[in-house]
Design a protein around this motif. Structure first.
Motif, PDB file in Angstrom:
ATOM      1  N   ILE A  69      31.421  20.266  26.538  1.00 25.58           N
ATOM      2  CA  ILE A  69      30.529  19.206  27.032  1.00 25.58           C
ATOM      3  C   ILE A  69      29.236  19.161  26.223  1.00 25.58           C
ATOM      4  O   ILE A  69      28.775  18.091  25.799  1.00 25.58           O
ATOM      5  CB  ILE A  69      30.224  19.420  28.529  1.00 25.58           C
ATOM      6  N   VAL A  70      28.654  20.347  25.982  1.00 23.96           N
ATOM      7  CA  VAL A  70      27.398  20.407  25.226  1.00 23.96           C
ATOM      8  C   VAL A  70      27.593  19.900  23.804  1.00 23.96           C
ATOM      9  O   VAL A  70      26.772  19.137  23.273  1.00 23.96           O
ATOM     10  CB  VAL A  70      26.855  21.854  25.226  1.00 23.96           C
ATOM     11  N   ARG A  72      29.833  17.809  22.683  1.00 28.24           N
ATOM     12  CA  ARG A  72      30.100  16.372  22.657  1.00 28.24           C
ATOM     13  C   ARG A  72      28.852  15.549  22.970  1.00 28.24           C
ATOM     14  O   ARG A  72      28.647  14.479  22.392  1.00 28.24           O
ATOM     15  CB  ARG A  72      31.205  16.035  23.662  1.00 28.24           C
ATOM     16  N   LYS A  73      28.020  16.071  23.863  1.00 31.54           N
ATOM     17  CA  LYS A  73      26.886  15.270  24.321  1.00 31.54           C
ATOM     18  C   LYS A  73      25.653  15.451  23.451  1.00 31.54           C
ATOM     19  O   LYS A  73      24.986  14.472  23.080  1.00 31.54           O
ATOM     20  CB  LYS A  73      26.562  15.621  25.774  1.00 31.54           C
ATOM     21  N   TRP A  74      25.324  16.717  23.114  1.00 27.46           N
ATOM     22  CA  TRP A  74      24.078  16.970  22.384  1.00 27.46           C
ATOM     23  C   TRP A  74      24.291  17.376  20.927  1.00 27.46           C
ATOM     24  O   TRP A  74      23.362  17.377  20.151  1.00 27.46           O
ATOM     25  CB  TRP A  74      23.258  18.041  23.109  1.00 27.46           C
ATOM     26  N   LYS A  75      25.528  17.762  20.590  1.00 30.82           N
ATOM     27  CA  LYS A  75      25.886  18.120  19.210  1.00 30.82           C
ATOM     28  C   LYS A  75      24.947  19.171  18.595  1.00 30.82           C
ATOM     29  O   LYS A  75      24.383  18.972  17.511  1.00 30.82           O
ATOM     30  CB  LYS A  75      25.911  16.871  18.325  1.00 30.82           C
TER      31      LYS A  75
END
Length: 278
Positions: A69-70, A72-75
């Motif tokens: 999740i991290v 994908r969202k914050w890269k």
């Protein structure tokens, strides 16, 4: 450089494009296979799927989901996520509580250090070939020798770990400790038969050290514990993650060379799940 030049020189040819198009699925499959293997190792602590798929490491699974999740969202930089695994390992070490005084050590590059003073106590020397390991004092004096042998040489090619024994002997070749590896519950060939496409998983060894009986358990390839006859945990060995080395906590008061001997037995157990000890 040569391959790069050839590609740059002939990249426009239909034949070159066809070769690259044919290689692409194979490369993707190899990368995917490596990724799946790493995922199985992280979740189950072994290289193949166990019979009980529900026996996964919940903490590792949660970290994996959060990491996806991290990313994908914050890269962020993936190296930061690797540090999370180290924090999890460290937390497990600090949450590990037992009664009595706990001696803490670190094993790094084959040397056992006492944590408080970082004093080097003993070191492990590997043989060029074979499973034999020598445990030496820092001055180079031979203290103990660890080795693995077959109980019945005629069955050496069977691959059955129950035909193997790990030995720990002193410098006069007197037996100090021994261990008999065993298969994980639910994977015993006597109960479920021999698997067709893999070897049964080994996860423990029954140990005798100085006349005392213990059970050495591999929780995964990075975490081991030693249980005495009273079902009390007396030794724990945990990998320190990306920092490297192993954290050792001892409540039984083992001498340093015995701790190294037990550590070698841990490595033998891990090797049983990779290939035969030869």
């Amino acid at each position: 450089m040569t391959l790069a030049y050839i590609y740059y020189r002939f990249r426009g040819l239909n034949m070159a494009q066809g070769i690259l198009a044919g290689l692409r699925p194979a490369v993707i499959a190899m990368i995917a296979s490596a990724g799946i293997s790493l995922l199985i190792m992280a979740l189950y602590g072994q290289r193949t799927l166990p019979n009980d798929l529900a026996s996964l490491d919940l903490i590792a699974a949660i970290i994996f989901v959060i990491g996806i999740i991290v990313l994908r969202k914050w890269k962020p930089n993936p190296l930061w996520l690797w540090q999370v695994r180290d924090l999890q390992e460290s937390s497990c070490i600090h949450l590990y509580k037992r009664g009595g005084a706990v001696m803490k050590y670190t094993i790094k590059a084959g040397v056992l250090y006492k944590n408080e003073s970082q004093l080097a106590l003993v070191r492990i020397k590997s043989a060029l070939l074979g499973p034999q390991r020598k445990i030496l004092s820092i001055a180079g004096e031979l203290l103990l020798t660890a080795d693995a042998r077959y109980l019945d040489e005629s069955k050496a090619s069977s691959g059955d770990v129950r035909n193997r024994e790990y030995l720990l002997t002193d410098n006069e070749n007197q037996l100090v400790g021994s261990a008999r590896p065993g298969y994980v519950d639910g994977d015993d060939p006597n109960v479920v038969g021999w698997p067709i496409c893999r070897m049964p998983r080994v996860d423990h060894a029954n140990i005798v050290v100085n006349g005392e009986e213990y059970l050495l358990t591999m929780h995964n390839s990075q975490n081991y514990s030693l249980i005495n006859a009273h079902n009390s945990e007396v030794l724990r060995i945990m990998h320190k993650g990306i920092a490297g080395g192993w954290a050792v906590e001892d409540i039984c008061g083992f001498v340093p060379e015995i701790i190294c001997g037990i550590f070698i037995f841990c490595r033998y157990i891990e090797q049983e799940n990779e290939f035969l000890i030869v």
